[in-house]
Design an enzyme around this catalytic site. Structure first.
Site, short mmCIF file in Angstrom:
data_model
loop_
_atom_site.label_atom_id
_atom_site.label_comp_id
_atom_site.label_asym_id
_atom_site.label_seq_id
_atom_site.Cartn_x
_atom_site.Cartn_y
_atom_site.Cartn_z
N GLU A 250 39.23 45.86 37.84
CA GLU A 250 39.86 47.17 38.03
C GLU A 250 39.26 47.81 39.28
O GLU A 250 38.09 47.59 39.59
CB GLU A 250 39.53 48.10 36.84
N LYS A 252 37.30 50.46 41.18
CA LYS A 252 36.29 51.43 40.79
C LYS A 252 36.42 52.59 41.77
O LYS A 252 36.08 52.45 42.94
CB LYS A 252 34.90 50.81 40.87
N ARG A 272 30.78 63.31 32.18
CA ARG A 272 29.99 62.14 31.85
C ARG A 272 28.80 62.51 30.97
O ARG A 272 28.39 61.76 30.12
CB ARG A 272 29.50 61.50 33.14
N PHE A 342 41.22 54.84 32.64
CA PHE A 342 40.73 53.46 32.50
C PHE A 342 40.44 53.04 31.07
O PHE A 342 40.10 51.89 30.82
CB PHE A 342 39.54 53.18 33.43
N ARG A 417 24.58 50.73 27.90
CA ARG A 417 24.84 50.02 29.15
C ARG A 417 24.82 48.54 28.82
O ARG A 417 23.82 48.03 28.33
CB ARG A 417 23.75 50.34 30.17
N LYS A 423 29.63 46.35 37.21
CA LYS A 423 30.15 46.92 38.46
C LYS A 423 29.79 46.03 39.63
O LYS A 423 28.72 45.43 39.66
CB LYS A 423 29.64 48.34 38.65
#
Ligand code: ATP
Length: 585
Positions: A250, A252, A272, A342, A417, A423
């Protein structure tokens, strides 16, 4: 419940550093606490008054704490100030000053947990004209009825400096043992916490309804879900290998993460760090109302500033214009935004967090209407490293900062995480492949052209094991004149006369700041260093880690709290990746 019982446990915690010992002290404390007071106890122990998303902040300035201590102890202002600076901590100073002036028999009333909580709550909520005096009065009243030891913890809590070394997960461990009678039930508690973001609620639920009640906690519209976070790996090949060869890629995009809760016509947006930001983005709320199908939906997306003439995206900094309380209607028109959705976590009665990415993505495509301002983020499936590289170029050309690579089988791991998302940012030859978010904990006066303003800042990473902030670098590059004017203003409320108790540093700056403000940095590499305590002994005995040639990228990460800064563990991992890269070149 008497506050002295809570303080006794806090005193025991101070004597321990091992996680198991801390867990056991907390478990005892939870067992003693009446059910209806559990949330209060949990929030206070976390150093809070309510879950973060409620936006109620503790943290009176040290000047106010010193005035309160002066009045309550009857000691001269200068002596109070000196004792504080010498002991380096408000709690120790309070204990010392009050011990001398107070005898057990003099207390008029025994403090309860509830009274301490309610007073601190009232102090946090008081604002506007005359608020300083009102806060002072409340605090002094409380201190007048407190023993020296109680005063120590009351002042630390009021200043936001409680620092018991208790991580949220340790409270969950203690809760599993104390209230569910079984260590292994911590997993269920953790999930309940990650989907509700409210530790006080989860602990009370465990007490009231037991394991069954905890397991039944569902994603709820209106309660923010702790965000899933991404790991890093240096190359497309490694990511493909890690995910079993078949991945979703995707764009970013470089904007602000938003969690959008739609309930009929009502839309609430969380940042966030789970703060309510609906008033910053009324247009986004409207898009969700209009262009997302379904009555009850929770989605995640990246809000990006957009040029409506060309359709181009602007970098993150453009969103800064939205950070204001008044006149948002006009600003909204001047600085329009688009949303790239997303993820979808809840859709008409169904909690989707346990479903694989591929199903969630299909649902996202079904419910999000593609318009000028809304779309599912561009994505595709691939097995090829070459295709990943090519998509990376496409993403960058479209204003993105790289790719998010997602395991099609992975569920949504709230609050963690993990390798479900990885990423991949573009590689710069002379720099680290990722930016590092650090907390400002000090400033050093400038010389020459920078005389009169700060020449450099002292930065720290977050150590999530110790729950503190070890320094990792000084930084003086990358700041525009405007930054150098703005940053001190932003930092002013967090100035501290002494090194904040939750900062580790050998270096002593000209000014200390409580860890609050997070900035984004990039560096050429991470090196071993004897001068900084971040990652001490992790790579080599006696050495910590430091950034080499650090530079401010221009981004103040105000959507990140200090605990969201890059962790020491991540820095150690990035150091490891860098070594691998050097070896393979
Ligand atoms: P963190 O991982 O701590 O969130 P960060 O905020 O610095 O760190 P990165 O780690 O670089 O951000 O990337 C994660 C962030 O990327 C997400 O929080 C989200 O805001 C953003 N993002 C942009 N596009 C996507 C996408 N397609 N999928 C998921 N996240 C995306």
């Amino acid at each position: 419940m008497k506050y002295s019982a809570v303080v006794d446990s806090y005193e025991k915690l101070q004597g321990h550093s091992g996680r198991l010992a801390i867990r056991d002290v907390l478990a005892e404390l939870l067992k003693q606490t009446p059910e209806d007071e559990l949330p209060m106890l949990v929030y206070l122990t976390q150093g809070k008054l309510l879950p973060d998303y409620e936006g109620v902040e503790l943290g009176i300035a040290d000047k106010l704490a010193l005035r309160a201590l002066h009045t309550a102890s009857g000691k001269p202002v200068e002596l109070v100030r000196e004792t504080y600076i010498r002991s380096g901590d408000i709690g120790t100073a309070a204990e010392k000053l009050l011990e001398e002036s107070r005898q057990e028999s003099l207390f008029s009333e025994q403090l309860t947990l509830k009274r301490v909580y309610d007073t601190l709550f009232a102090i946090a909520k008081t604002s506007g004209e005359g608020s300083i005096e009102a806060k002072l009065k409340d605090l002094v009243n409380l201190l007048n009825d407190a023993s020296a030891k109680e005063a120590k913890y009351i002042l630390r809590t009021a200043m936001g400096e409680l620092r018991l070394g208790v991580a949220d997960y340790t409270i969950l461990d203690a809760c599993a043992i104390a209230l569910l009678g079984e260590k292994g039930h911590r997993k269920a508690l953790e999930r309940a916490y990650n989907v509700s973001s409210d530790l006080g609620y989860v602990v009370q639920l465990a007490s009231q309804k037991g394991l069954k009640g905890v397991e039944r906690v569902q994603v709820q519209i209106g309660k923010p879900i702790r965000p899933m976070l991404a790991e890093r790996l240096p190359t497309a090949e490694e990511i493909l290998k890690k995910m079993g060869g078949d991945v979703a890629i995707e764009y970013k995009l470089d904007g602000e993460r938003a969690q959008m809760h739609k309930n009929g016509n009502k839309v609430e947006i969380f940042s966030r760090r789970l703060e309510v930001i609906t008033n910053t983005y009324p247009d986004v709320a409207e898009y969700v109302r209009q262009y997302v199908k379904g009555k009850q939906v929770i989605l995640e997306g990246e809000v990006v500033a957009i040029n409506t003439v060309t359709g181009e995206y602007y970098p993150f900094q453009e969103l800064m214009h939205r950070r204001r309380k008044h006149g948002i209607e006009a600003i909204m028109k001047q600085y329009p935004v688009a949303v790239n959705f997303f993820d979808v976590l809840f859709s008409d009665g169904q909690d989707l967090t346990g479903r694989p990415y591929s199903e969630r993505r299909a649902e996202l495509e079904r419910i999000v209407q593609v318009t000028e301002f809304t779309r599912p983020v561009p994505a595709k499936r691939t097995k090829s490293a070459e295709e990943i590289e090519k998509y990376m170029e496409d993403s960058i050309a479209a204003g993105g900062e790289g790719l998010m690579i997602k395991d099609p089988q992975a569920v949504y791991t709230a609050g963690a995480r993990g390798f479900g998302w990885i990423k991949l940012k573009r590689e710069y030859r002379s720099e680290l492949t990722d930016t590092i978010d650090l907390v400002i904990v000090g400033a050093i006066h400038g010389r020459g052209r920078r005389a009169g303003v700060y020449g450099a800042f002292l930065l720290a990473a977050y150590d999530d094991k110790k729950n503190d902030f070890p320094t990792i670098t000084k930084i003086g590059t990358g700041f525009s004149d405007e930054d150098l004017e703005k940053l001190p203003k932003l930092l002013k409320p967090y100035e501290s006369l002494v090194k904040p108790a939750n900062v580790e540093s050998q270096l002593v700056p000209d000014v200390w700041y409580k860890p609050k403000v997070v900035i984004e940095t990039i560096a050429s590499e991470i090196t071993l260093s004897p001068s900084y305590p971040a990652g001490l002994d992790a790579v080599r005995k006696g050495s910590g880690l430091a950034l080499r040639f650090p530079k401010f990228t221009g981004k103040v990460r105000d959507e990140k709290g200090p605990e969201d800064a890059t962790t020491v563990k991540e820095i150690v991992e990035i150091y490891g990746m860098q070594l691998k890269k050097i070896k393979s070149e």
